[in-house]
Design a protein around this motif. Sequence first.
Motif, short mmCIF file in Angstrom:
data_model
loop_
_atom_site.label_atom_id
_atom_site.label_comp_id
_atom_site.label_asym_id
_atom_site.label_seq_id
_atom_site.Cartn_x
_atom_site.Cartn_y
_atom_site.Cartn_z
N ALA A 35 -31.64 71.15 -32.37
CA ALA A 35 -31.42 70.56 -31.04
C ALA A 35 -32.66 70.69 -30.18
O ALA A 35 -33.40 71.67 -30.29
CB ALA A 35 -30.24 71.24 -30.35
N ASP A 36 -32.88 69.70 -29.35
CA ASP A 36 -33.83 69.77 -28.25
C ASP A 36 -33.22 68.96 -27.11
O ASP A 36 -32.05 68.59 -27.17
CB ASP A 36 -35.24 69.32 -28.65
N ASP A 37 -33.98 68.68 -26.08
CA ASP A 37 -33.42 67.98 -24.91
C ASP A 37 -32.96 66.56 -25.21
O ASP A 37 -32.10 66.03 -24.51
CB ASP A 37 -34.44 67.94 -23.77
N ASP A 38 -33.53 65.94 -26.23
CA ASP A 38 -33.24 64.54 -26.51
C ASP A 38 -32.55 64.27 -27.84
O ASP A 38 -32.28 63.11 -28.17
CB ASP A 38 -34.55 63.73 -26.46
N PHE A 39 -32.28 65.31 -28.61
CA PHE A 39 -31.75 65.11 -29.96
C PHE A 39 -30.96 66.33 -30.38
O PHE A 39 -31.39 67.47 -30.17
CB PHE A 39 -32.92 64.89 -30.93
N VAL A 40 -29.78 66.09 -30.98
CA VAL A 40 -28.97 67.17 -31.53
C VAL A 40 -28.47 66.73 -32.90
O VAL A 40 -28.03 65.58 -33.06
CB VAL A 40 -27.77 67.53 -30.62
N TYR A 41 -28.54 67.64 -33.86
CA TYR A 41 -28.10 67.36 -35.23
C TYR A 41 -26.99 68.34 -35.60
O TYR A 41 -27.16 69.55 -35.46
CB TYR A 41 -29.29 67.52 -36.20
N LEU A 42 -25.85 67.79 -36.05
CA LEU A 42 -24.72 68.61 -36.49
C LEU A 42 -24.60 68.56 -38.00
O LEU A 42 -24.74 67.50 -38.61
CB LEU A 42 -23.40 68.06 -35.94
N GLY A 43 -24.29 69.71 -38.60
CA GLY A 43 -23.95 69.75 -40.02
C GLY A 43 -25.01 70.36 -40.88
O GLY A 43 -26.20 70.32 -40.57
N GLN A 44 -24.54 70.92 -41.98
CA GLN A 44 -25.42 71.52 -42.99
C GLN A 44 -25.21 70.87 -44.34
O GLN A 44 -25.83 71.25 -45.32
CB GLN A 44 -25.12 73.03 -43.10
N GLY A 45 -24.28 69.92 -44.43
CA GLY A 45 -23.93 69.32 -45.70
C GLY A 45 -24.83 68.17 -46.07
O GLY A 45 -25.88 67.95 -45.46
N PRO A 46 -24.40 67.39 -47.03
CA PRO A 46 -25.21 66.27 -47.49
C PRO A 46 -25.35 65.15 -46.45
O PRO A 46 -26.30 64.40 -46.48
CB PRO A 46 -24.49 65.77 -48.73
N ILE A 47 -24.39 65.07 -45.51
CA ILE A 47 -24.46 64.07 -44.44
C ILE A 47 -24.18 64.77 -43.12
O ILE A 47 -23.24 65.57 -43.01
CB ILE A 47 -23.44 62.93 -44.65
N GLY A 48 -24.99 64.47 -42.10
CA GLY A 48 -24.78 65.06 -40.79
C GLY A 48 -24.61 63.98 -39.75
O GLY A 48 -24.76 62.78 -40.01
N LEU A 49 -24.28 64.41 -38.54
CA LEU A 49 -24.21 63.52 -37.39
C LEU A 49 -25.32 63.92 -36.44
O LEU A 49 -25.49 65.11 -36.14
CB LEU A 49 -22.87 63.66 -36.67
N ALA A 50 -26.06 62.94 -35.96
CA ALA A 50 -27.13 63.20 -35.02
C ALA A 50 -26.89 62.38 -33.75
O ALA A 50 -26.28 61.32 -33.80
CB ALA A 50 -28.48 62.83 -35.64
N PHE A 51 -27.37 62.90 -32.65
CA PHE A 51 -27.18 62.26 -31.35
C PHE A 51 -28.54 62.22 -30.66
O PHE A 51 -29.19 63.25 -30.51
CB PHE A 51 -26.16 63.04 -30.52
N GLN A 52 -28.96 61.01 -30.26
CA GLN A 52 -30.27 60.86 -29.63
C GLN A 52 -30.12 60.24 -28.25
O GLN A 52 -29.30 59.34 -28.05
CB GLN A 52 -31.20 60.01 -30.49
N ARG A 53 -30.92 60.75 -27.32
CA ARG A 53 -30.87 60.26 -25.95
C ARG A 53 -31.47 58.85 -25.87
O ARG A 53 -32.53 58.58 -26.42
CB ARG A 53 -31.66 61.18 -25.02
N VAL A 54 -30.76 57.96 -25.19
CA VAL A 54 -31.23 56.61 -24.92
C VAL A 54 -31.06 56.39 -23.42
O VAL A 54 -29.92 56.45 -22.91
CB VAL A 54 -30.45 55.55 -25.73
N ALA A 55 -32.15 56.20 -22.73
CA ALA A 55 -32.08 55.99 -21.28
C ALA A 55 -31.20 54.80 -20.94
O ALA A 55 -31.32 53.74 -21.56
CB ALA A 55 -33.49 55.78 -20.72
N GLY A 56 -30.28 54.98 -20.00
CA GLY A 56 -29.42 53.90 -19.56
C GLY A 56 -28.33 53.53 -20.56
O GLY A 56 -27.73 52.47 -20.44
N TYR A 57 -28.05 54.41 -21.52
CA TYR A 57 -27.05 54.08 -22.54
C TYR A 57 -25.69 53.80 -21.90
O TYR A 57 -25.25 54.50 -20.99
CB TYR A 57 -26.89 55.22 -23.56
N ARG A 58 -25.02 52.76 -22.41
CA ARG A 58 -23.64 52.44 -22.04
C ARG A 58 -22.87 52.22 -23.33
O ARG A 58 -23.35 51.54 -24.24
CB ARG A 58 -23.57 51.17 -21.20
N GLY A 59 -21.68 52.76 -23.40
CA GLY A 59 -20.84 52.62 -24.59
C GLY A 59 -20.33 51.20 -24.78
O GLY A 59 -20.34 50.39 -23.85
#
Length: 118
Positions: A35-59
């Motif tokens: 993890a850092d301010d703009d990116f977080v990575y979950l998981g230790q397995g063969p596939i993980g989930l990552a989350f990256q900051r995008v300015a102005g993101y809307r779902g």
Amino acid sequence: MAVHAELTAITIDSADPRALAEFYRKVTGWDVAQADDDFVYLGQGPIGLAFQRVAGYRGPGWPDSAKHAHLDFKASDLEVAVKELLSAGATKPEFQPGEDQWTVLADPEGHLFCLTSA
């Protein structure tokens, strides 16, 4: 021709990667691996989930005629899982096309995901 590349992570755009990773940590039980301010990575397995900051993101909207990716999860008790995720910040859209086979939820930033019984 196939390249035979190995999928290692699914990265999700986010306005607040730490908060969204914490929500999905509750969904999966996976630990934060990086993890850092703009990116977080979950998981230790063969596939993980990552989350990256995008300015102005809307779902995304739902339903929406534009195609969007979503995650599918299995839960041992669908009803309990839905209740717990709603209390953790998920929302349940009115439009539910699964006819009781699955439940569509949206995470706190609006990314859709589905839950089904294991």
